[in-house]
Design an enzyme around this catalytic site. Structure first.
Site, PDB file in Angstrom:
ATOM      1  CD  GLU A 130      -2.362 -46.985 -31.866  1.00  0.00           C
ATOM      2  OE1 GLU A 130      -1.272 -46.792 -31.307  1.00  0.00           O
ATOM      3  OE2 GLU A 130      -3.175 -47.861 -31.479  1.00  0.00           O
ATOM      4  CE1 TYR A 131      -4.032 -37.513 -32.871  1.00  0.00           C
ATOM      5  CE2 TYR A 131      -6.248 -37.559 -31.925  1.00  0.00           C
ATOM      6  CZ  TYR A 131      -5.074 -36.876 -32.221  1.00  0.00           C
ATOM      7  OH  TYR A 131      -4.931 -35.560 -31.847  1.00  0.00           O
ATOM      8  CB  SER A 138      -6.487  -4.617 -47.186  1.00  0.00           C
ATOM      9  OG  SER A 138      -6.281  -3.251 -47.500  1.00  0.00           O
ATOM     10  CG  LEU A 139      -3.638  -8.587 -50.494  1.00  0.00           C
ATOM     11  CD1 LEU A 139      -3.720  -9.983 -51.083  1.00  0.00           C
ATOM     12  CD2 LEU A 139      -2.195  -8.102 -50.518  1.00  0.00           C
ATOM     13  CE  LYS A 189      -8.880 -11.773 -50.904  1.00  0.00           C
ATOM     14  NZ  LYS A 189     -10.007 -12.076 -50.004  1.00  0.00           N
ATOM     15  CD  GLU A 240      -8.233 -15.388 -44.674  1.00  0.00           C
ATOM     16  OE1 GLU A 240      -9.301 -14.824 -44.901  1.00  0.00           O
ATOM     17  OE2 GLU A 240      -7.132 -14.790 -44.662  1.00  0.00           O
ATOM     18  CE  LYS A 266       0.657 -12.864 -50.365  1.00  0.00           C
ATOM     19  NZ  LYS A 266       0.803 -13.578 -49.086  1.00  0.00           N
ATOM     20  CE  LYS A 275     -11.381 -10.221 -53.355  1.00  0.00           C
ATOM     21  NZ  LYS A 275     -12.550  -9.465 -52.941  1.00  0.00           N
ATOM     22  CB  CYS A 300     -32.611  14.598 -43.956  1.00  0.00           C
ATOM     23  SG  CYS A 300     -33.286  15.323 -42.456  1.00  0.00           S
TER      24      CYS A 300
END
Length: 794
Positions: A37-38, A84-85, A128, A186, A302, A326, A450
């Site tokens: 149908e879509y 960034s976090l 995340k 994201e 947060k 993490k 070096c």
């Protein structure tokens, strides 16, 4: 064929129906019609638009397929930086974060009970996602721009590509959205979508992607939007940037508003109270991680209250009100096939592990960092060993352990090469100099270097790549491959040689034609007027990043002062310690570096923004602090203050040190300190060095007897302001920037030296202190009025 009016009505109906079906399918995951149908509705819309092309609009669902390929992405300057976090890797890290939040909010938090330290903080929790951060800009509800995060300040314009994402609304739904709304989120690829894409890649003879994140990033940054449209990309929003209009007062409330306007948010979104509930959420998501339809590498917490977020503000490149917790890194076993050595920009010779390829957390790993030879020794690593590989933070592969029971009989030790693998020059171990209380002690450093410097092509190439990079001289079109080519054919042996390149030399290079040659030479010529800060950063001084380069330029004001600055003088500048000060001094003391600098200036480099010493540092020394910085054994800051009060000058101090009778009568110094002072200035080298440092402080205007300066021409020069509470018309950072632009210093605490306090709703102890000290206090309306007056009179 229907008439235009009838067609327009039907097209409008079809677009509304298809947008609603897209929202239910891609955002709510609740399809209300079968695919057939879509498809029927979509084909009908395509047919009508083909018959009436004048009715096609950019917001039509049919326009998601992608337009013509681009030659390159344009740049987008983020009005509000995409920061960034900070990361938490253990429960204690998260508890420390919560403690810092509560301490930062202080009296703003309501009391808990008689025995508590304040009510728990409300947090917004989300998984995340492991994808690519993007920004979507809507004006009056219409999608007008998409951009990558880039470096946080500047990203790439990917508008054509984000329009192809099925769950990104081209027109916001409902009503009440702000006139300008920047949505951040994201772009990612589900596990199923990633597997299907790789299957198609293999079937067509293409190269499979290593992991969903790489697949998403590569798909979104295609110059041909049709390729992006063919990839199974999805978007999930997590916050906002630039806004002109009213939004909810909480993070969760804002995300729910975005959902109501047709934008997808995480189904795992949750509001919790306190650190323990955050940890419970983290453990729950961790247990369900493998069953989620997409890859995640942690959880983001947060502070939920937007007013609290403004109060907490930012540090460096990350907010104080958010953190990414993490998940533990994934680990696998594999074999160490060899250890090779790479040479970096500063000559550091770094060991790199070559591994038997292994899948670690969905990524094929064949190389891993070993950091330095001390790490090789700590691990007890030998070539041929079986090792445990971990993706630290699910990103950087590293060797974490050797399985010694599996060591083969023919395992070989790892030796640092005696000669540079690139140029053959000697490789030497660095020496660490520890300076304390007038003594220097040497020890071996962890880094081997070096000694070939710019005669080593690896160092030369990396030095020039850094010199021309975006944050340095920003020479467009001079990428890594071209730099390597210029060095390899002998046209460039130092950064200064870039400015002597001729048309005939460049056009003869492989890959260059008339237009590309002229473009490159034009870009090089356009880079001849860098700011002093950019130039200092471009030089690649060890341990001198962008912020330190900006500080040196702002504080000392000229290349000549920076070149001449003694280490002891540089340490008067904030955040420059002794080791960095000596790196800066040694760089400019090097004869080769001085020659390159002279050539750069002779060949047309014109530094912008040079001037006098910044007023903040005029007369910034005191005699007591000067004595303390001499690091005389057994004389601490209190002893230095007594000596300064007794003598008043360096010369008088030197004379006192040799007058044993007067020195013995001085109260507040013990026998050891008196003898140490006497011994220190009995050494002519110490006397000469102290006098040299004092002379430079005087030359620079930093001496305690120098005239104190104020910033000229700025109405708030020399004033200290404090911001507290919630500001509604602008963020605290924006208010700070405006005050600093007018010459004020913005402090974090109230004291008798504070000139004015700006107090918004929720102001607590800082407002109380200001009232106690009878300081001027402005509410937000009065503050905005004052800003307008000051800016109008500039």
């Amino acid at each position: 064929m229907p008439d235009v009016q009838t067609a327009a009505q039907r097209i409008s109906q079809l677009r509304s129906q298809i947008d609603a079906h897209n929202h239910r399918y891609y955002v709510l995951d609740e399809p209300s019609v079968p695919d057939a149908e879509y498809d029927r509705l979509f084909r009908e819309l395509q047919a009508l638009e083909a018959e009436h092309p004048q009715l096609v609009t950019a917001q039509s669902p049919t326009q998601r397929v992608g337009g013509a390929a681009l030659a390159a992405f344009g740049e987008v300057r983020h009005e509000v930086p995409m920061l960034s976090l900070g990361n938490a890797f253990a429960e204690d890290d998260l508890l420390d974060f919560d403690r810092r939040v509560r301490e930062g909010l202080g009296d703003l938090l309501p009391a808990a009970d008689l025995f508590g330290g304040g009510a728990p903080v409300e947090y917004c929790c989300e998984p995340k996602l492991d994808g690519l951060a993007v920004s979507l800009l809507y004006r009056d509800g219409v999608l007008v721009r998409g951009a990558t995060r880039g470096d946080g300040s500047t990203g790439e314009d990917i508008s054509s590509n984000v329009r192809t994402l099925r769950n990104v609304p081209l027109q916001l739904q409902g009503e009440g959205y702000p006139a300008v709304l920047e949505v951040r989120g994201e772009v990612f690829m589900s596990k199923a979508g990633f597997e299907a894409l790789n299957a198609r890649q293999l079937a067509s003879g293409g190269k499979p992607f290593a992991n969903p994140r790489n697949a998403a990033a590569g798909s979104l940054r295609q110059l041909d939007p049709k390729i992006t449209a063919s990839r199974p990309l999805e978007f999930c929003c997590y916050g906002i940037g630039q806004v002109e209009g009213e939004l909810a007062a909480t993070q969760v409330g804002i995300l729910q508003q975005l959902k109501g306007w047709g934008l997808p948010i995480s189904r795992e979104l949750k509001k919790v109270e306190g650190a323990e509930q955050c940890l419970a959420y983290y453990r729950d998501i961790g247990e369900r991680r493998s069953s989620l339809a997409y890859e995640i590498d942690g959880v983001v917490f947060k502070v939920n209250d937007i007013g609290y977020q403004r109060e907490l503000g930012f540090r460096a490149r990350e907010p104080r009100w958010a953190i990414a917790h993490k998940f533990p890194a994934s680990e696998e076993l594999t074999e160490l096939l060899d250890v090779e050595f790479q040479v970096g920009r500063t000559g550091a010779v770094t060991p790199v592990a070559r591994l038997k390829p292994v899948q670690v957390a969905g990524v094929t790993v064949s190389n891993a960092t070993l950091h330095n030879m001390d790490e090789v020794a700590r691990l007890g690593l030998m070539i041929g060993d079986t090792v445990i590989i971990r993706r630290a933070g699910d990103v950087i592969p590293q060797v974490v352990q050797v399985v010694t029971e599996r060591r083969p009989a023919d395992a070989r030790p790892v030796h640092i090469p005696e000669q540079c693998p690139v140029c053959g020059s000697a490789v030497e171990r660095t020496q660490l100099v520890k300076r304390s209380k007038g003594r220097e002690t040497l020890s071996e450093g962890a880094v081997y270097r070096c000694v070939g410097r710019l005669s080593c092509q690896a160092q030369l190439k990396q030095a020039i790549i850094h010199f021309v990079s975006r944050r340095a001289l920003d020479i467009e079109g001079l990428g890594d491959k071209i730099v390597e080519q210029l060095v390899d054919v002998g046209l460039v042996a130092s950064p200064a040689d870039l400015f002597t390149l001729t048309y005939e030399q460049v056009v003869a290079l492989e890959g260059f034609a008339e237009l590309s040659t002229r473009n490159l030479l034009t870009a090089i010529d356009a880079s001849r007027k860098p700011t002093l800060a950019r130039f200092i950063y471009a030089l690649g001084i060890p341990d001198v990043g962008e912020e330190t380069a900006k500080l040196l330029a702002r504080a000392l004001g000229s290349l000549a002062r920076i070149e001449q600055a003694l280490p002891e003088v540089l340490t008067w500048l904030p955040d420059i310690g002794a080791e960095v000060a000596y790196e800066i001094h040694n760089f400019f003391a090097d004869s080769h570096n001085r020659q390159v600098l002279r050539q750069l200036l002779e060949r047309g480099i014109q530094l912008q923004g040079e001037g006098e010493l910044h007023a903040e540092f005029s007369a910034c020394t005191t005699l007591a602090a000067f004595i303390d910085k001499l690091q005389i054994p057994f004389i601490a800051s209190t002893g230095a203050e007594k000596l300064a009060a007794q003598t008043g000058s360096l010369q008088a101090l030197i004379e006192l040190s040799q007058d044993w009778l007067s020195l013995s009568a001085l109260k507040g110094l013990n026998e050891k300190a008196r003898q140490s002072l006497r011994d220190y200035f009995a050494n002519p080298a110490n006397v000469a060095k102290a006098c040299l440092v004092e002379a430079q402080l005087r030359d620079f205007g930093m001496h305690w007897q120098s005239q104190k300066q104020v910033i000229q021409g700025l109405p708030l020069a020399g004033q200290t302001w404090v911001l507290t509470g919630t500001l509604e018309a602008m963020s605290r950072d924006q208010a700070k920037q405006q005050l600093e632009a007018l010459g004020a210093k913005v402090a974090g605490s109230v004291s008798a030296r504070t000139h004015c306090v700006v107090a918004g709703p929720g102001a607590g102890s800082k407002l109380d202190k200001a009232t106690e000290l009878a300081l001027p206090v402005l509410d937000e309306a009065a503050f905005l009025e004052r800003l307008a007056e000051l800016q109008a009179n500039e």
